[in-house]
Design an enzyme around this catalytic site. Structure first.
Site, PDB file in Angstrom:
ATOM      1  N   HIS A 260      -0.391  16.536  -9.791  1.00 57.82           N
ATOM      2  CA  HIS A 260       0.140  15.091 -10.084  1.00 57.82           C
ATOM      3  C   HIS A 260      -0.818  14.043  -9.586  1.00 57.82           C
ATOM      4  O   HIS A 260      -1.253  14.196  -8.533  1.00 57.82           O
ATOM      5  CB  HIS A 260       1.601  15.001  -9.685  1.00 57.82           C
ATOM      6  CG  HIS A 260       2.275  13.929 -10.440  1.00 57.82           C
ATOM      7  ND1 HIS A 260       2.237  12.500 -10.067  1.00 57.82           N
ATOM      8  CD2 HIS A 260       3.166  13.855 -11.640  1.00 57.82           C
ATOM      9  CE1 HIS A 260       2.762  11.853 -10.940  1.00 57.82           C
ATOM     10  NE2 HIS A 260       3.357  12.668 -11.740  1.00 57.82           N
ATOM     11  N   ASP A 314       7.423  19.374 -14.788  1.00 57.07           N
ATOM     12  CA  ASP A 314       7.522  20.320 -15.871  1.00 57.07           C
ATOM     13  C   ASP A 314       7.615  21.973 -15.599  1.00 57.07           C
ATOM     14  O   ASP A 314       7.876  22.725 -16.395  1.00 57.07           O
ATOM     15  CB  ASP A 314       6.424  20.085 -16.843  1.00 57.07           C
ATOM     16  CG  ASP A 314       6.187  18.735 -17.186  1.00 57.07           C
ATOM     17  OD1 ASP A 314       7.222  18.480 -17.803  1.00 57.07           O
ATOM     18  OD2 ASP A 314       5.171  18.291 -17.029  1.00 57.07           O
TER      19      ASP A 314
HETATM   20  N1  COA Z   1      -4.077  23.993 -11.596  1.00 56.07           N
HETATM   21  C1  COA Z   1      -5.284  23.876 -10.689  1.00 56.07           C
HETATM   22  N2  COA Z   1      -6.112  23.132 -10.280  1.00 56.07           N
HETATM   23  C2  COA Z   1      -5.532  21.707 -10.416  1.00 56.07           C
HETATM   24  C3  COA Z   1      -4.390  21.406 -11.058  1.00 56.07           C
HETATM   25  C4  COA Z   1      -3.679  22.601 -11.795  1.00 56.07           C
HETATM   26  N3  COA Z   1      -2.522  22.312 -12.400  1.00 56.07           N
HETATM   27  N4  COA Z   1      -4.297  19.953 -11.188  1.00 56.07           N
HETATM   28  C5  COA Z   1      -5.313  19.736 -10.656  1.00 56.07           C
HETATM   29  N5  COA Z   1      -5.995  20.650 -10.099  1.00 56.07           N
HETATM   30  C6  COA Z   1      -7.317  20.465  -9.295  1.00 56.07           C
HETATM   31  C7  COA Z   1      -8.636  20.051 -10.319  1.00 56.07           C
HETATM   32  O1  COA Z   1      -8.951  21.122 -10.781  1.00 56.07           O
HETATM   33  C8  COA Z   1      -9.042  19.049  -8.997  1.00 56.07           C
HETATM   34  O2  COA Z   1     -10.100  20.088  -8.340  1.00 56.07           O
HETATM   35  P1  COA Z   1     -11.534  19.607  -7.801  1.00 56.07           P
HETATM   36  O3  COA Z   1     -11.288  18.439  -7.209  1.00 56.07           O
HETATM   37  O4  COA Z   1     -11.886  20.923  -7.171  1.00 56.07           O
HETATM   38  O5  COA Z   1     -12.228  19.436  -9.121  1.00 56.07           O
HETATM   39  C9  COA Z   1      -8.078  18.452  -8.436  1.00 56.07           C
HETATM   40  O6  COA Z   1      -7.169  19.449  -8.369  1.00 56.07           O
HETATM   41  C10 COA Z   1      -7.606  17.119  -8.804  1.00 56.07           C
HETATM   42  O7  COA Z   1      -7.355  17.286 -10.079  1.00 56.07           O
HETATM   43  P2  COA Z   1      -7.432  16.189 -11.252  1.00 56.07           P
HETATM   44  O8  COA Z   1      -7.170  17.107 -12.662  1.00 56.07           O
HETATM   45  O9  COA Z   1      -8.646  15.323 -11.030  1.00 56.07           O
HETATM   46  O10 COA Z   1      -6.113  15.462 -11.020  1.00 56.07           O
HETATM   47  P3  COA Z   1      -5.781  14.106 -12.106  1.00 56.07           P
HETATM   48  O11 COA Z   1      -4.812  13.364 -10.940  1.00 56.07           O
HETATM   49  O12 COA Z   1      -6.843  13.567 -12.701  1.00 56.07           O
HETATM   50  O13 COA Z   1      -4.631  14.984 -13.020  1.00 56.07           O
HETATM   51  C11 COA Z   1      -2.823  16.199 -13.906  1.00 56.07           C
HETATM   52  C12 COA Z   1      -3.470  15.321 -12.562  1.00 56.07           C
HETATM   53  C13 COA Z   1      -1.373  16.247 -13.901  1.00 56.07           C
HETATM   54  C14 COA Z   1      -3.367  15.824 -15.152  1.00 56.07           C
HETATM   55  C15 COA Z   1      -3.363  17.460 -13.286  1.00 56.07           C
HETATM   56  O14 COA Z   1      -3.054  17.799 -12.007  1.00 56.07           O
HETATM   57  C16 COA Z   1      -3.205  18.567 -14.316  1.00 56.07           C
HETATM   58  O15 COA Z   1      -3.907  18.626 -15.287  1.00 56.07           O
HETATM   59  N6  COA Z   1      -2.190  19.257 -14.172  1.00 56.07           N
HETATM   60  C17 COA Z   1      -1.657  20.404 -15.039  1.00 56.07           C
HETATM   61  C18 COA Z   1      -0.886  19.530 -16.352  1.00 56.07           C
HETATM   62  C19 COA Z   1       0.409  19.277 -16.014  1.00 56.07           C
HETATM   63  O16 COA Z   1       1.260  20.097 -15.403  1.00 56.07           O
HETATM   64  N7  COA Z   1       0.883  17.964 -16.255  1.00 56.07           N
HETATM   65  C20 COA Z   1       2.146  17.407 -16.005  1.00 56.07           C
HETATM   66  C21 COA Z   1       2.029  16.224 -15.164  1.00 56.07           C
HETATM   67  S1  COA Z   1       3.667  15.672 -14.766  1.00 56.07           S
END
Ligand code: COA
Length: 377
Positions: A260, A314
């Site tokens: 998140h 979720d």
């Molecule tokens: N599984 C594995 N790794 C994850 C992850 C996940 N669900 N969510 C984030 N990470 C990792 C990223 O790969 C990144 O790693 P790095 O720094 O080594 O590259 C780090 O954590 C930061 O993630 P990032 O995607 O840059 O965070 P964000 O704030 O931009 O994105 C979300 C937030 C929610 C979009 C992201 O966590 C995600 O895609 N989650 C899965 C989808 C989900 O459950 N969405 C519902 C949210 S309520």
């Protein structure tokens, strides 16, 4: 020009808001000053809707009048039904919800009025109609007859009844109502932001909610609950979880339902939904989905703890809804049925103190090019 990578607006404050507060480090969620745990234990979704829209909990007569207005608004316009019946039966339910919302805009007598009174009426009508559309779509695509809503019952009761055709038991209604409360608002999340961006051009409420629905659809936002269910179905059984997760790790795949932008602790909504999922599983004598979900957490969470990645809303809602007999592609529309309250509360706030959103970009493209006739390219 700059080589700075786009930040996804992380930590950028774009509005002052008195609706929702999140403490991401402590894992706390607060609506209008009330902790989410307190609301889930004590309030109904209708009370929370009133709270988010008006800033205070309703008195008994205010609550009665809201329930009355919602019941009156729970009626399918014939024209909307005709539109839905023309759609391909395999249409994505979130697309259907967006089409229905746009269509309702064409039918609403207040559609283009921007007064606070008109916006309030439209918010109530949409809150009544999204559950109707979601459940009707499920029935239409399966060739079932549509069911009338019961004006004496809550929105949660009506949703479950209109979807399944069976009167839900008290625990199912209580749990579903709690799930609606948990999803009702979440500060400046992507869909709420997109609703506010649309509203800030002084576009109308239906158009702004359409933007929000289309934004919620994506798997990085509301679509994650359906993606979690697909993952669980893919895994198939508790015995397969460890090997499946090992493969996910090897493939460096993101696990849906984890991570998140704001929470760096377990999402308080996931904590509550975890308990609900477990209890629903026990009552249905079908604990497999909950057990698989918990095992995924046990294996995956320690591997990403250093990045502050925890289960989000979720993660456990998927197994909870599944055990309630709700099809996977209805999960994100359910999110919309609840979040419409938060979206519209934010729209009231946006319209009351509006300035258009117009950020900037760093230009990194070519410069100084000269026109070439098509024959010379
Ligand atoms: N599984 C594995 N790794 C994850 C992850 C996940 N669900 N969510 C984030 N990470 C990792 C990223 O790969 C990144 O790693 P790095 O720094 O080594 O590259 C780090 O954590 C930061 O993630 P990032 O995607 O840059 O965070 P964000 O704030 O931009 O994105 C979300 C937030 C929610 C979009 C992201 O966590 C995600 O895609 N989650 C899965 C989808 C989900 O459950 N969405 C519902 C949210 S309520």
């Amino acid at each position: 020009m700059s080589d700075k990578k786009p930040s996804g607006l992380e930590d950028v404050v774009v509005a002052a808001s008195s609706i929702c507060y999140i403490d991401g480090k402590r894992g706390q969620l607060v609506y209008r000053g009330y902790d989410i745990d307190d609301l889930v234990k004590n309030a109904s979704f209708e009370e929370v809707a009133w709270l988010l829209w008006n800033g205070n909990l309703p008195t008994q007569s205010e609550l009665d009048s809201l329930r009355h207005d919602l019941a009156v608004a729970m009626h399918f316009p014939r024209h909307l039904l005709e539109v839905l019946r023309e759609l391909p039966f395999d249409s994505n339910p979130m697309r259907v919800l967006a089409i229905a919302t746009a269509t309702l805009g064409t039918l609403d007598p207040d559609a283009d009025s921007m007064t606070p009174e008109a916006n309030r009426k439209k918010a109530i009508r949409l809150t009544a109609m999204l559950p109707l559309v979601t459940t009707a779509w499920h029935r239409i695509r399966n060739g079932y007859d549509l069911l009338e809503s019961n004006p004496e019952k809550s929105l949660a009761w009506n949703f479950l009844y209109m979807l399944t055709g069976q009167e839900p038991d008290d625990y199912a209604v209580e749990t579903f109502d709690a799930a609606l409360i948990l999803h009702a608002d979440h500060e400046l999340n992507a869909s709420t932001f997109s609703a506010r961006v649309t509203a800030a051009t002084l576009s109308d409420l239906h158009s702004s909610v359409c933007s929000a629905i289309n934004t919620l659809k994506g798997p990085l936002h509301g679509g994650a609950n359906e993606a979690v269910m697909r993952m669980l179905e893919d895994i198939g059984s508790l015995d397969n979880v460890d090997a499946y997760m090992e493969q996910m790790r090897a493939d460096k795949k993101k696990v849906m339902g984890f991570g998140h932008r704001v929470y760096k602790a377990k999402d308080p909504r996931a904590v509550i939904l975890e308990g609900m999922s477990e209890e629903l599983g026990k009552r249905a004598n079908d604990t497999k989905w909950f057990e698989m979900t918990r095992r995924v957490e046990e294996i995956f969470q320690p591997t990403v703890a250093s990045k502050g990645i925890y289960p989000n809303v979720d993660f456990y809602s998927a197994s909870a809804y599944h055990v309630m007999g709700i099809p996977g592609d209805m999960f994100t529309p359910i999110f919309a049925c609840s979040r419409v309250v938060g979206w519209t509360a934010h729209l009231f706030e946006q319209y009351a103190n509006n300035r258009i959103f117009r950020p900037s970009s760093d230009y990194v493209g070519p410069t100084g090019r000269k026109w070439q006739p098509v024959s010379e390219r």
